[in-house]
Design a protein around this motif. Structure first.
Motif, mmCIF file in Angstrom:
data_model
loop_
_atom_site.group_PDB
_atom_site.id
_atom_site.type_symbol
_atom_site.label_atom_id
_atom_site.label_comp_id
_atom_site.label_asym_id
_atom_site.label_seq_id
_atom_site.Cartn_x
_atom_site.Cartn_y
_atom_site.Cartn_z
ATOM 1 N N HIS A 173 3.485 9.637 -9.785
ATOM 2 C CA HIS A 173 2.711 9.835 -11.018
ATOM 3 C C HIS A 173 2.089 11.228 -11.043
ATOM 4 O O HIS A 173 2.114 11.915 -12.072
ATOM 5 C CB HIS A 173 1.623 8.760 -11.112
ATOM 6 C CG HIS A 173 0.754 8.876 -12.323
ATOM 7 N ND1 HIS A 173 1.193 8.579 -13.601
ATOM 8 C CD2 HIS A 173 -0.543 9.272 -12.455
ATOM 9 C CE1 HIS A 173 0.221 8.783 -14.459
ATOM 10 N NE2 HIS A 173 -0.844 9.202 -13.795
ATOM 11 N N ASN A 174 1.546 11.639 -9.878
ATOM 12 C CA ASN A 174 0.937 12.967 -9.788
ATOM 13 C C ASN A 174 1.968 14.072 -9.968
ATOM 14 O O ASN A 174 1.702 15.087 -10.634
ATOM 15 C CB ASN A 174 0.235 13.139 -8.437
ATOM 16 C CG ASN A 174 -0.980 12.247 -8.296
ATOM 17 O OD1 ASN A 174 -1.557 11.802 -9.289
ATOM 18 N ND2 ASN A 174 -1.372 11.964 -7.062
ATOM 19 N N VAL A 175 3.144 13.878 -9.363
ATOM 20 C CA VAL A 175 4.217 14.870 -9.491
ATOM 21 C C VAL A 175 4.654 14.985 -10.954
ATOM 22 O O VAL A 175 4.867 16.092 -11.468
ATOM 23 C CB VAL A 175 5.416 14.491 -8.597
ATOM 24 C CG1 VAL A 175 6.632 15.353 -8.931
ATOM 25 C CG2 VAL A 175 5.055 14.659 -7.129
ATOM 26 N N ARG A 176 4.786 13.833 -11.610
ATOM 27 C CA ARG A 176 5.173 13.856 -13.028
ATOM 28 C C ARG A 176 4.136 14.588 -13.871
ATOM 29 O O ARG A 176 4.485 15.386 -14.748
ATOM 30 C CB ARG A 176 5.344 12.422 -13.533
ATOM 31 C CG ARG A 176 6.630 11.756 -13.063
ATOM 32 C CD ARG A 176 6.677 10.308 -13.496
ATOM 33 N NE ARG A 176 7.925 9.659 -13.095
ATOM 34 C CZ ARG A 176 8.135 8.349 -13.183
ATOM 35 N NH1 ARG A 176 7.182 7.547 -13.637
ATOM 36 N NH2 ARG A 176 9.294 7.845 -12.795
ATOM 37 N N GLU A 195 0.827 -1.206 0.000
ATOM 38 C CA GLU A 195 0.000 0.000 0.000
ATOM 39 C C GLU A 195 0.861 1.256 0.000
ATOM 40 O O GLU A 195 0.560 2.237 -0.687
ATOM 41 C CB GLU A 195 -0.926 0.001 1.221
ATOM 42 C CG GLU A 195 -2.036 -1.032 1.135
ATOM 43 C CD GLU A 195 -2.877 -1.070 2.392
ATOM 44 O OE1 GLU A 195 -2.605 -0.266 3.325
ATOM 45 O OE2 GLU A 195 -3.797 -1.899 2.477
ATOM 46 N N GLU A 196 1.961 1.196 0.785
ATOM 47 C CA GLU A 196 2.870 2.345 0.830
ATOM 48 C C GLU A 196 3.537 2.562 -0.521
ATOM 49 O O GLU A 196 3.652 3.703 -0.996
ATOM 50 C CB GLU A 196 3.933 2.108 1.902
ATOM 51 C CG GLU A 196 4.783 3.323 2.219
ATOM 52 C CD GLU A 196 3.981 4.432 2.862
ATOM 53 O OE1 GLU A 196 4.351 5.602 2.670
ATOM 54 O OE2 GLU A 196 2.980 4.134 3.544
ATOM 55 N N VAL A 197 3.946 1.458 -1.149
ATOM 56 C CA VAL A 197 4.564 1.547 -2.475
ATOM 57 C C VAL A 197 3.568 2.095 -3.495
ATOM 58 O O VAL A 197 3.908 2.933 -4.334
ATOM 59 C CB VAL A 197 5.082 0.158 -2.926
ATOM 60 C CG1 VAL A 197 5.479 0.184 -4.403
ATOM 61 C CG2 VAL A 197 6.282 -0.261 -2.083
ATOM 62 N N GLU A 198 2.316 1.638 -3.385
ATOM 63 C CA GLU A 198 1.272 2.115 -4.307
ATOM 64 C C GLU A 198 1.027 3.608 -4.132
ATOM 65 O O GLU A 198 0.872 4.344 -5.116
ATOM 66 C CB GLU A 198 -0.020 1.330 -4.050
ATOM 67 C CG GLU A 198 -1.107 1.622 -5.065
ATOM 68 C CD GLU A 198 -2.343 0.771 -4.856
ATOM 69 O OE1 GLU A 198 -3.395 1.132 -5.409
ATOM 70 O OE2 GLU A 198 -2.263 -0.242 -4.136
ATOM 71 N N LYS A 199 1.005 4.063 -2.865
ATOM 72 C CA LYS A 199 0.823 5.490 -2.594
ATOM 73 C C LYS A 199 1.983 6.315 -3.153
ATOM 74 O O LYS A 199 1.787 7.376 -3.744
ATOM 75 C CB LYS A 199 0.690 5.733 -1.097
ATOM 76 C CG LYS A 199 -0.623 5.259 -0.499
ATOM 77 C CD LYS A 199 -0.660 5.521 0.994
ATOM 78 C CE LYS A 199 -1.966 5.029 1.607
ATOM 79 N NZ LYS A 199 -2.002 5.239 3.071
ATOM 80 N N LEU A 200 3.200 5.791 -2.947
ATOM 81 C CA LEU A 200 4.380 6.492 -3.457
ATOM 82 C C LEU A 200 4.376 6.544 -4.981
ATOM 83 O O LEU A 200 4.742 7.567 -5.575
ATOM 84 C CB LEU A 200 5.653 5.801 -2.954
ATOM 85 C CG LEU A 200 5.950 5.934 -1.455
ATOM 86 C CD1 LEU A 200 7.124 5.060 -1.070
ATOM 87 C CD2 LEU A 200 6.240 7.391 -1.093
#
Length: 300
Positions: free
Chosen positions: A75-78, A65-70
């Motif tokens: 993705h959002n930052v990109r 879940e942490e990896v998915e959030k990161l």
């Protein structure tokens, strides 16, 4: 349910072994006490195993879940970086084209060296200065950490320097300015609010040449009004005039219009929480109003 699936194979193997043992004890008529003892031991060991697997499973799920959030954050930052790059490129492409007009005009004025050239040249330099300041303001607005310092300031402190700055354009364009000094105070960021008012005034100057501009402050409603009786804005263009790069029908008639000024006005108004409204009718002029937040501050 997902965890049960992960241990289903082990549970099935244990069950098959127990069934095999039970069958063996039944076929050979062996006493059931050893079987029950073995069953208890196996169940106990399997319970410890299940508990250990469950702890490991929870940790694994938490990491996933942490990896998915990161990954989502990355993705959002990109996407934000891509949008930022597109927005900056679009803005400065428009800005560069806009800068060419006063620069080219300045070169022609210098080459001709005609009477009244100095005043005309001052106007073009004023436009270059305005566009340069717009670019700096735009870059600062893109930075979400840009500080907005709200403090009391009089309307006259906001308006008077702008009238003085553009006085040469009022004179050269034969545009009359109607403004009565107001000592009423508003709560705002003086620097950013001045930029916003300047763009509205500059916009009025473009489309009210040889006519009139009125600047009024309604102290009861805490609204600043910048009105002109120029060429106005068509009904079709009104919803889009604050969009980046949109100049509309009037902009196509007016070679210096690029839609940057009003776009900056909208961005600043959101940062300052100063609602900006426009009313206009083609051929009759435009009225822009800035609504200041209710501060309870009247006269100083």
């Amino acid at each position: 349910m997902n965890f049960l699936k992960t241990i289903s194979n082990e549970a099935l193997i244990i069950l098959l072994i127990l069934v095999l043992f039970l069958f063996t004890f039944f076929v050979f008529s062996l006493p059931m006490t050893p079987f029950l003892l073995a069953l208890a031991i196996i169940v106990f060991v399997f319970a410890i195993y299940v508990f250990y697997r469950y702890i490991s499973y929870e940790k694994h799920q938490s990491l996933e879940e942490e990896v998915e959030k990161l990954e989502q954050s990355l993705h959002n930052v990109r996407n934000e970086q891509i949008e930022y790059k597109k927005e900056v490129e679009a803005y400065f492409l428009t800005w560069v084209h806009q800068m060419k007009t006063p620069i080219t005009a300045s070169k022609l004025l210098l080459a001709r060296n005609e009477k009244g050239m100095v005043n005309q040249l001052r106007q073009e330099i004023l436009q270059i200065d305005n566009y340069s300041n717009l670019a700096l303001s735009y870059l600062k607005l893109l930075n979400h950490n840009t500080d907005m310092v709200l403090a009391p300031v009089t309307i006259d402190e906001l308006i008077r320097p702008l009238i003085k700055k553009y006085s040469i354009q009022f004179i050269e364009n034969q545009t009359k300015i109607h403004y009565e000094k107001s000592t009423a105070k508003v709560i705002t960021d003086a620097r950013w609010c001045s930029i916003m008012i300047e763009q509205l005034l500059n916009n009025a100057l473009k489309y009210a040449r040889g006519r009139d501009i009125w600047i009024n402050y309604n102290e009861n409603e805490q609204k600043l009004e910048i009105r002109d009786n120029g060429i106005g804005i068509s009904r079709a263009d009104l919803p889009k005039i604050f969009d980046q790069g949109y100049s509309g029908y009037n902009g196509r008639l007016h070679e210096k219009s690029s839609g940057i000024g009003l776009f900056i006005v909208k961005r600043i108004s959101k940062h300052l929480n100063h609602f900006v409204e426009v009313e206009s009718e083609l051929g009759k002029g435009s009225r822009f109003t800035i609504q200041f937040p209710n501060s309870g501050t009247k006269r100083g």
